[in-house]
Design a protein around this motif. Structure first.
Motif, PDB file in Angstrom:
ATOM      1  N   ARG A 215      17.753  10.853  -1.253  1.00 15.35           N
ATOM      2  CA  ARG A 215      17.411  12.282  -1.173  1.00 15.35           C
ATOM      3  C   ARG A 215      17.343  12.913  -2.559  1.00 15.35           C
ATOM      4  NH1 ARG A 215      21.160  12.398   3.451  1.00 15.35           N
ATOM      5  NH2 ARG A 215      19.988  12.817   5.368  1.00 15.35           N
ATOM      6  N   GLN A 216      18.253  12.504  -3.429  1.00 13.38           N
ATOM      7  CA  GLN A 216      18.308  13.119  -4.752  1.00 13.38           C
ATOM      8  C   GLN A 216      17.078  12.798  -5.596  1.00 13.38           C
ATOM      9  OE1 GLN A 216      22.371  11.686  -5.681  1.00 13.38           O
ATOM     10  NE2 GLN A 216      22.827  13.807  -6.179  1.00 13.38           N
ATOM     11  N   VAL A 217      16.423  11.690  -5.329  1.00 13.41           N
ATOM     12  CA  VAL A 217      15.245  11.317  -6.123  1.00 13.41           C
ATOM     13  C   VAL A 217      13.995  11.254  -5.236  1.00 13.41           C
ATOM     14  CG1 VAL A 217      16.587  10.090  -7.866  1.00 13.41           C
ATOM     15  CG2 VAL A 217      15.767   8.847  -5.849  1.00 13.41           C
ATOM     16  N   ARG A 218      14.011  12.019  -4.149  1.00 12.11           N
ATOM     17  CA  ARG A 218      12.904  11.971  -3.183  1.00 12.11           C
ATOM     18  C   ARG A 218      11.543  12.094  -3.856  1.00 12.11           C
ATOM     19  NH1 ARG A 218       9.177  10.780  -1.010  1.00 12.11           N
ATOM     20  NH2 ARG A 218       8.166  11.629   0.855  1.00 12.11           N
ATOM     21  N   ALA A 219      11.407  13.009  -4.807  1.00 10.31           N
ATOM     22  CA  ALA A 219      10.100  13.258  -5.418  1.00 10.31           C
ATOM     23  C   ALA A 219       9.584  12.059  -6.206  1.00 10.31           C
ATOM     24  CB  ALA A 219      10.179  14.483  -6.334  1.00 10.31           C
ATOM     25  N   LYS A 220      10.460  11.159  -6.576  1.00  7.57           N
ATOM     26  CA  LYS A 220      10.059  10.000  -7.377  1.00  7.57           C
ATOM     27  C   LYS A 220       9.839   8.744  -6.551  1.00  7.57           C
ATOM     28  CE  LYS A 220      12.663  11.716 -11.381  1.00  7.57           C
ATOM     29  NZ  LYS A 220      13.721  11.412 -12.377  1.00  7.57           N
ATOM     30  N   SER A 224       5.630   7.974   1.956  1.00  5.69           N
ATOM     31  CA  SER A 224       5.140   9.122   2.715  1.00  5.69           C
ATOM     32  C   SER A 224       6.329   9.847   3.335  1.00  5.69           C
ATOM     33  CB  SER A 224       4.176   8.655   3.813  1.00  5.69           C
ATOM     34  OG  SER A 224       4.893   7.944   4.810  1.00  5.69           O
ATOM     35  N   ASP A 225       6.085  11.070   3.799  1.00  5.47           N
ATOM     36  CA  ASP A 225       7.158  11.810   4.460  1.00  5.47           C
ATOM     37  C   ASP A 225       7.658  11.074   5.691  1.00  5.47           C
ATOM     38  OD1 ASP A 225       7.057  13.782   2.558  1.00  5.47           O
ATOM     39  OD2 ASP A 225       5.834  15.152   3.757  1.00  5.47           O
TER      40      ASP A 225
END
Length: 254
Positions: A215-220, A224-225
């Motif tokens: 979760r902490q690095v989700r953007a990296k 896909s969602d």
């Protein structure tokens, strides 16, 4: 210098610290107790995180002992009669020499490219006869033991992506595997250690830690969602079982 991948603040740190405490505290406490820690000891806890180890040490060494606990973010750490909280960067800031009977660091040096220099700094902060204790991960062993084939592939994709991000940030993924040798190389004596690989079931502290880290690095993460949501479901499901990172501990005496 690398940068701590998961940051030092944010709402996801509380569940991360909770998972780490549930997963590792009992082993940490047992190892330190075997060293004879007692009333009067002066202790340094490096990277205090949520404060569980520092608070336990404060109770053990009371009433005449003292604990200094450090971190980059000290908002979750509690000052007590025998606890000093210090906002401190162990890489760049000075530590007192010949000051502590016990120095403990858990999952701190793993993240630091300057880990060997920091280790020497921690050694020098010990009094003669004092103990340095490290708890670290060797991240390479984790494998999927129980999951549907497509789910197992997803879990390993996330694992490999997380480890790539950690390595890019300066972590040494197999650091836990060499901590005993590192303690010996600093000139410490009576060095010993342990290594444990557990089975982590979905919903366990270990899988909660994996989920929170993702979760902490989700953007990296290259997911896909839908894939990310499925990964979180797997980390919470008792139908999922993975072998853990290797939990490695070592101690040595100055």
């Amino acid at each position: 210098m690398g940068k701590y991948l998961f940051g030092n603040s944010g709402e996801l740190l509380d569940p991360q610290f909770d998972a780490l405490s549930s997963l590792l505290d009992a082993g940490t406490f047992a190892r330190v107790e075997r060293l004879g820690v007692t009333d009067g000891w002066r202790c340094l806890e490096v990277g205090g995180g949520g404060g569980s180890v520092a608070n336990w040490l404060a109770d053990v060494v009371a009433p005449s002992g003292h604990v200094t606990v450090t971190d980059l973010d000290v908002s979750r750490l509690e000052e007590r009669d025998n606890v000093t909280v210090l906002e401190h960067d162990v890489v760049s800031n000075i530590l007192p020499g010949n000051a502590f009977d016990l120095v403990h660091a858990r999952l701190v040096l793993f993240h630091l490219p300057a880990r060997d220099a920091v280790l020497r700094k921690l050694r020098d902060s010990l009094r003669p006869g004092g103990w340095l204790v490290l708890d670290e991960f060797d991240c390479l062993p984790l494998e999927v033991l129980k999951a549907a084939p497509d789910d197992a592939k997803l879990i390993m994709r996330v694992k490999n992506a997380l480890l790539t991000l950690l390595e890019q940030a300066g972590a040494e993924l197999a650091w836990g595997a060499r901590i005993e040798r590192a303690l010996l190389d600093t000139g410490l004596h009576d060095v010993s250690g342990s290594r444990e690989v557990q089975e982590w079931e979905g919903g366990s502290p270990g899988c909660r830690l994996l989920a929170t880290s993702a979760r902490q690095v989700r953007a990296k993460l290259p997911l896909s969602d839908d894939e990310f949501d499925r990964y979180l479901e797997l980390m919470a499901s008792p139908e999922t079982v993975v072998s853990s990172y290797a939990i490695c501990s070592a101690q040595g005496r100055r």
